[in-house]
Design a protein around this motif. Sequence first.
Motif, PDB file in Angstrom:
ATOM      1  N   GLY A 198      -9.621   5.522  -3.233  1.00 50.33           N
ATOM      2  CA  GLY A 198      -9.490   6.723  -2.403  1.00 50.33           C
ATOM      3  C   GLY A 198     -10.354   7.853  -2.919  1.00 50.33           C
ATOM      4  N   ILE A 206      -2.651   6.415   0.038  1.00 51.77           N
ATOM      5  CA  ILE A 206      -3.142   5.033   0.049  1.00 51.77           C
ATOM      6  C   ILE A 206      -2.505   4.246  -1.086  1.00 51.77           C
ATOM      7  CG2 ILE A 206      -5.182   3.573  -0.281  1.00 51.77           C
ATOM      8  CD1 ILE A 206      -6.826   5.672   1.157  1.00 51.77           C
ATOM      9  N   ARG A 271     -11.125   5.706   2.181  1.00 49.38           N
ATOM     10  CA  ARG A 271     -11.313   6.828   3.085  1.00 49.38           C
ATOM     11  C   ARG A 271     -12.655   6.659   3.811  1.00 49.38           C
ATOM     12  NH1 ARG A 271      -6.404   9.015   4.019  1.00 49.38           N
ATOM     13  NH2 ARG A 271      -5.468  10.065   2.225  1.00 49.38           N
ATOM     14  N   ILE A 290      -9.190   4.564   6.277  1.00 55.14           N
ATOM     15  CA  ILE A 290      -8.047   5.456   6.455  1.00 55.14           C
ATOM     16  C   ILE A 290      -8.563   6.879   6.291  1.00 55.14           C
ATOM     17  CG2 ILE A 290      -5.716   6.036   5.670  1.00 55.14           C
ATOM     18  CD1 ILE A 290      -5.774   3.170   4.288  1.00 55.14           C
ATOM     19  N   ASP A 318      -4.129   8.238   9.131  1.00 51.19           N
ATOM     20  CA  ASP A 318      -3.278   8.571   7.997  1.00 51.19           C
ATOM     21  C   ASP A 318      -1.809   8.685   8.399  1.00 51.19           C
ATOM     22  OD1 ASP A 318      -3.733   9.552   5.022  1.00 51.19           O
ATOM     23  OD2 ASP A 318      -2.195  10.864   5.876  1.00 51.19           O
ATOM     24  N   LEU A 321      -0.181   5.288   8.677  1.00 54.99           N
ATOM     25  CA  LEU A 321      -0.243   4.414   7.503  1.00 54.99           C
ATOM     26  C   LEU A 321       1.135   4.149   6.910  1.00 54.99           C
ATOM     27  CD1 LEU A 321      -2.008   2.927   5.402  1.00 54.99           C
ATOM     28  CD2 LEU A 321      -2.122   5.094   4.137  1.00 54.99           C
TER      29      LEU A 321
END
Length: 374
Positions: A198, A206, A271, A290, A318, A321
């Motif tokens: 991330g 995450i 990301r 993400i 996000d 998730l």
Amino acid sequence: MESRCISLPNIFVVTGGGTGGHIYPGIAVAREILRRLPQWGVVFVGTEKGLEAKIIPQEGFPFRTVNVEGLKGSGLFQALKSCVKVPLSVYQAVRLLKELNPIGVLGTGGYASGPVVYAAYLMRIPTIILEPNVYPGLANRLLRRSVDKIAICFPETEKFFPKEKTVLTGNPVRREIVEVGKSPPPAGLDRRTVLIFGGSQGAHKINMAVVEALPYLSPWKEAVQLIHQTGEADFDRVAEGYRLAGFSGELHKYIRSMPQAYARAHLVICRAGATTVAELTACGKPAILIPYPYAIYNHQELNAQALAKAGAAEVIRDQDLSGKVLAEHIIAFIKDPDRFSEMHIRSKALGKADATQRLCDEILNVIRLKEEAL
């Protein structure tokens, strides 16, 4: 802390910063310029509070600063205060450029680049800006009429800039990353390697989603290997999650060699910042993206959707998730080996492995044309 530059026949200035997406492309270009023209010098200009103040000296380049603050995302008072400082920032940039007497200036975006590139325009120094995201940042939008050339990384970005001075180069990435893209995808589709990160500091949401996904992945633990960069803050918590789930993942607080990690990966979960997207496509890596939901102008969402539209990535927002959702996406990849191959081809087709060379060609051409016109 500023590092002074030595006197050299030709100095080229790279300005920008705030995030890695505005810093690392400049570093790639600087190295390529010095490879081609070792007699030149490259000086970076940013702010003393930005991420560039730490990264650039570590990379061995001279670094100078101007006093400038961002406007986007500020409160009204802070925005007004920043506006008042703009003329002073431009004045500081003019004084700095008079001292350096550069042969050209590249702006890589971020608020630090605005005053420096505009000062170069006022001084008739050749200028070029790089826009790494699908939706341009404020500094580059304001500079679009002043600069000599605009380099973009996505076809969708062209509509924001004057067509006659805009060129699609792609986003420069490190040579080591480009070399990964020259090799075929890793063998061993009987056990897929999934790289998760991330950013250098990790991404808490995450990390927690991966831990929550592990029980769902338990029936597939022999078919998947996880390489997980957690960042410093979450490392112990994530390690405990792996232990409780019976997973022997390869955990790192920080991965020192991202090229090696990319080379081993069949799939990447991350990301959707500009540099990350450029690296993924340069390597041809299928990805589950993400996007960071608080990125300025929602640019990570737009970057991610550009890859998804091309069939090079899947996107999980996000807010959507969860461990279950993430596990479902990973399992779908494990069940369908052809998916890896198809997405690898589509990702590679988006990548611009020669982006650094293309941008350097444009820079040198702008400098040559400007010199001929004087």
